[in-house]
Write a protein that holds these residues in place. Structure first.
Motif, PDB file in Angstrom:
ATOM      1  N   GLN A  96       0.662  -1.190   0.285  1.00 32.48           N
ATOM      2  CA  GLN A  96       0.297   0.427  -0.353  1.00 32.48           C
ATOM      3  C   GLN A  96       0.545   1.678   0.146  1.00 32.48           C
ATOM      4  O   GLN A  96       1.017   1.683   0.973  1.00 32.48           O
ATOM      5  CB  GLN A  96      -0.899   0.028   1.220  1.00 32.48           C
TER       6      GLN A  96
ATOM      7  N   GLY B  29       2.028   4.946   0.407  1.00 36.07           N
ATOM      8  CA  GLY B  29       1.885   5.890   0.658  1.00 36.07           C
ATOM      9  C   GLY B  29       2.256   6.308   2.015  1.00 36.07           C
ATOM     10  O   GLY B  29       3.434   5.723   1.992  1.00 36.07           O
ATOM     11  N   PRO B  30       1.876   7.779   2.636  1.00 36.29           N
ATOM     12  CA  PRO B  30       2.256   7.867   3.748  1.00 36.29           C
ATOM     13  C   PRO B  30       2.777   6.923   4.710  1.00 36.29           C
ATOM     14  O   PRO B  30       3.792   7.419   5.643  1.00 36.29           O
ATOM     15  CB  PRO B  30       1.602   9.244   4.319  1.00 36.29           C
TER      16      PRO B  30
END
Length: 206
Positions: free
Chosen positions: A35, A37-38
């Motif tokens: 995943q 992302g951040p």
């Protein structure tokens, strides 16, 4: 406060269930290697492997590997709850946790990413690796049920019961156990219904 990196339907469910059993507060960060992302960026900052679950302790120390996290929590945060107080029983629980990590978790990694284990690796080879590894995984679960099932305490689940309940959800293990070890399969279902555990697992597997 603890900080737990993980995501839905992953091994972090076992840690969340353990922390629910022990009434431990934590901050959750949604993160996984698949995943981008951040959350993943933050996870890689504390665990370069990008594996979940990863637990950051109150003092900033980083714990990785599900079995290691559960053993630590059982020894330091919830004595007698996640790991038995009796030394012999505790030794067997630790043995079971490491058994799952070494024999079941490891096989699932191969099933999920067969291309990491051969070169070159075409689709036919991937399927052969998956098929053979799944057979071996199911064999490992049968042996686990035979060796640890008699001491399985579904009514008061500790670290071993929680990890087995979560990891057995993958790669067809539950269906296999239902057919081959129905009494142990029933114990896993009982763990899922425990009041401290049910809400956690229902969130991960609605």
């Amino acid at each position: 406060m603890f900080k737990l990196y993980g995501t839905l339907r992953s091994g972090s469910a076992a840690i969340e269930a353990a922390m629910a059993r022990a009434k431990l507060a934590y901050t959750a960060v949604d993160a996984a290697s698949w995943q981008p992302g951040p959350g993943l960026d933050e996870l890689l900052g504390v665990n370069p492997l990008g594996q979940i679950p990863t637990l950051v302790l109150a003092d900033g120390a980083v714990l990785t590997e599900s079995a290691a996290i559960l053993i630590h929590l059982g020894l330091t945060e919830a004595p007698g709850l996640l790991l038995p107080l009796d030394a012999s029983a505790r030794a067997q629980a630790i043995r079971g946790l490491v058994y799952i990590a070494a024999n079941c978790y490891a096989a699932i990694s191969v099933i999920d990413y067969p291309e990491r284990w051969c070169e070159p690796c075409d689709d036919a080879m991937k399927e052969r690796i998956r098929a053979g590894t799944k057979l071996r995984l199911h064999h490992h679960w049968r042996l686990f049920a035979d060796q640890f099932g008699s001491g399985f305490d579904a009514g008061a689940p500790g670290a071993l019961e929680l990890l087995a309940t979560v990891v057995s959800k993958w790669s067809g293990a539950r269906q296999h156990l239902q057919a081959e070890r129905p009494e142990f399969f029933a114990q896993l279902l009982r763990v899922e219904q425990h009041p401290d555990v049910a809400a956690v697992l229902q969130r991960h597997w609605p």
